[in-house]
Design an enzyme around this catalytic site. Structure first.
Site, PDB file in Angstrom:
ATOM      1  N   LEU A  33       0.823  -1.214   0.000  1.00  0.00           N
ATOM      2  CA  LEU A  33       0.000   0.000   0.000  1.00  0.00           C
ATOM      3  C   LEU A  33       0.858   1.266   0.000  1.00  0.00           C
ATOM      4  CD1 LEU A  33      -2.718  -1.077   2.596  1.00  0.00           C
ATOM      5  CD2 LEU A  33      -2.684  -1.443   0.117  1.00  0.00           C
ATOM      6  N   GLU A  35       0.383   5.896  -0.570  1.00  0.00           N
ATOM      7  CA  GLU A  35      -0.513   7.024  -0.318  1.00  0.00           C
ATOM      8  C   GLU A  35      -1.773   6.970  -1.204  1.00  0.00           C
ATOM      9  OE1 GLU A  35      -0.527   9.107   2.101  1.00  0.00           O
ATOM     10  OE2 GLU A  35      -2.178  10.280   1.242  1.00  0.00           O
ATOM     11  N   HIS A  37      -3.460   4.313  -2.154  1.00  0.00           N
ATOM     12  CA  HIS A  37      -4.431   3.425  -1.506  1.00  0.00           C
ATOM     13  C   HIS A  37      -5.035   4.106  -0.258  1.00  0.00           C
ATOM     14  CE1 HIS A  37      -1.700   0.291  -3.397  1.00  0.00           C
ATOM     15  NE2 HIS A  37      -2.881  -0.069  -3.868  1.00  0.00           N
ATOM     16  N   LYS A 149      -6.140   5.566 -11.474  1.00  0.00           N
ATOM     17  CA  LYS A 149      -4.849   5.277 -12.094  1.00  0.00           C
ATOM     18  C   LYS A 149      -5.020   4.087 -13.049  1.00  0.00           C
ATOM     19  CE  LYS A 149      -0.294   3.682 -11.482  1.00  0.00           C
ATOM     20  NZ  LYS A 149      -0.647   2.252 -11.387  1.00  0.00           N
ATOM     21  N   ASP A 150      -5.779   3.072 -12.586  1.00  0.00           N
ATOM     22  CA  ASP A 150      -6.094   1.928 -13.457  1.00  0.00           C
ATOM     23  C   ASP A 150      -7.398   2.270 -14.171  1.00  0.00           C
ATOM     24  OD1 ASP A 150      -4.011  -0.181 -12.673  1.00  0.00           O
ATOM     25  OD2 ASP A 150      -4.786   0.466 -10.753  1.00  0.00           O
ATOM     26  N   MET A 184       1.637   7.330  -8.313  1.00  0.00           N
ATOM     27  CA  MET A 184       1.967   6.346  -7.268  1.00  0.00           C
ATOM     28  C   MET A 184       1.547   4.962  -7.715  1.00  0.00           C
ATOM     29  SD  MET A 184       1.447   8.091  -3.642  1.00  0.00           S
ATOM     30  CE  MET A 184       2.217   9.653  -3.292  1.00  0.00           C
ATOM     31  N   ARG A 187       4.340  -0.801  -8.018  1.00  0.00           N
ATOM     32  CA  ARG A 187       5.458  -1.255  -8.857  1.00  0.00           C
ATOM     33  C   ARG A 187       6.603  -0.234  -8.912  1.00  0.00           C
ATOM     34  NH1 ARG A 187       1.049  -4.065 -11.779  1.00  0.00           N
ATOM     35  NH2 ARG A 187       1.595  -6.281 -11.721  1.00  0.00           N
TER      36      ARG A 187
HETATM   37  O1  PAF Z   1      -6.068  -2.785  -8.803  1.00  0.00           O
HETATM   38  C1  PAF Z   1      -5.695  -3.776  -8.163  1.00  0.00           C
HETATM   39  O2  PAF Z   1      -4.917  -3.693  -7.216  1.00  0.00           O
HETATM   40  C2  PAF Z   1      -6.221  -5.137  -8.564  1.00  0.00           C
HETATM   41  O3  PAF Z   1      -6.339  -5.256  -9.939  1.00  0.00           O
HETATM   42  C3  PAF Z   1      -7.539  -5.526  -7.868  1.00  0.00           C
HETATM   43  C4  PAF Z   1      -8.675  -4.606  -8.267  1.00  0.00           C
HETATM   44  C5  PAF Z   1      -7.334  -5.473  -6.358  1.00  0.00           C
HETATM   45  C6  PAF Z   1      -7.941  -6.949  -8.238  1.00  0.00           C
HETATM   46  O4  PAF Z   1      -6.975  -7.858  -7.848  1.00  0.00           O
END
Ligand code: PAF
Length: 284
Positions: A33, A35, A37, A149-150, A184, A187
């Site tokens: 985790l 900032e 998150h 971000k995703d 952030m 990775r």
């Molecule tokens: O974004 C993430 O960290 C992952 O893809 C998730 C949504 C927790 C699913 O494993």
């Protein structure tokens, strides 16, 4: 803060909270985790009285040769951070708990997840939608918070929730950056100092593209893609994709005049880390 390891206990706890009239928010994570998150936990408190962070490195969303084994798993540190932020429970199931022997059922979104990361990481989004479904069924949340971000992942999950009528409100949260502009990401831990400084070309190229669009809306995506590509590759990055999309439909744009909400998404490798970033702009 409680640590819950089984689906049965998680469901029980969530039902108790609902019985007491509390709303439950879930923040699905793979741990490590940062900032970004923690900002999701803070946002969740606006929507629910009880906050559950799930920490599970989901094997089915990693392709062959990807970083499943290397993925950081600092569980103690993660739990401490969740506790400090005021989460009520952390759900940390084992792989066996989430995928019992002989599991053969998948959840697959077949449109929004096709391009971009879906095209480069085959099977990735099928792994994400399957685990998010399982996490929803374990946590029984009223709402779920995912980071922008995703960006594509968020769109895929929104589509899945709509299509399958999940009684869960999906809330998108803004991407959080380091002071120097790096998005952030768990990775980022893989990067050497040099790679980290090279990776700043991602946010710099995105800022550059947005400025160009604002100043010259007649410029074409092709020209900007070429310029961004050059900025990233001359900084040692290997571009996976650069796309200019409509933020809602994720359809590729062929121009910016009256394009409405634009999202520029980029993925590139720096050393061992494949990083993604995105920025948005609304044009009238
Ligand atoms: O974004 C993430 O960290 C992952 O893809 C998730 C949504 C927790 C699913 O494993």
């Amino acid at each position: 803060m409680q640590q819950v390891k089984t689906i049965a206990q998680m469901q029980e706890l969530s039902k108790q909270w609902h019985f007491c009239g509390d709303k439950v928010a879930v923040i699905p994570t793979m741990g490590a985790l940062h900032e970004g998150h923690l900002s999701l936990i803070r946002l969740a408190k606006k929507y629910a009285q009880k906050i559950i962070v799930t920490i599970f490195v989901n094997p089915t969303q990693f392709g062959e040769g990807e970083d499943l084994d290397a993925y950081p798993r600092p569980l103690k540190e993660d739990m401490h951070l969740c506790d400090l932020e005021g989460a009520d429970a952390v759900f940390t199931p084992s792989a066996q708990e989430m995928y019992p022997q002989g599991s053969s059922t998948w959840v697959d979104e077949t449109q929004v997840g096709l391009g971009l990361c879906g095209a480069k990481r085959l099977g990735h989004f099928r792994g994400v939608t399957t685990i998010v479904t399982k996490l929803f069924l374990a946590v029984l949340p009223d709402c779920a918070i995912f980071g922008e971000k995703d960006f594509q992942q968020l769109a895929v999950i929104r589509r899945m929730v709509r299509d399958l009528n999940f009684p869960v409100e999906v809330i998108g949260a803004p991407l959080i950056r380091e002071e120097d502009g790096l998005a952030m990401s768990s990775r980022n831990r893989y990067l050497s100092n040099e790679e980290r400084s090279n990776a700043l070309s991602l946010s710099k190229s995105l800022n550059y593209a947005l400025e160009e669009i604002k100043n010259k809306p007649s410029i074409t995506p092709e020209i900007l893609k070429g310029e961004m590509h050059e900025m990233i590759e001359s900084s040692g990055g290997q571009v996976d994709y650069i796309e200019f999309l409509n933020a809602e439909s994720l359809q590729e744009l062929d121009g910016f005049m009256n394009a409405g909400e634009i999202r520029v998404l980029v993925a590139a490798k720096f050393g061992p880390a494949r990083l993604i970033d995105n920025m948005g702009l609304t044009l009238g």
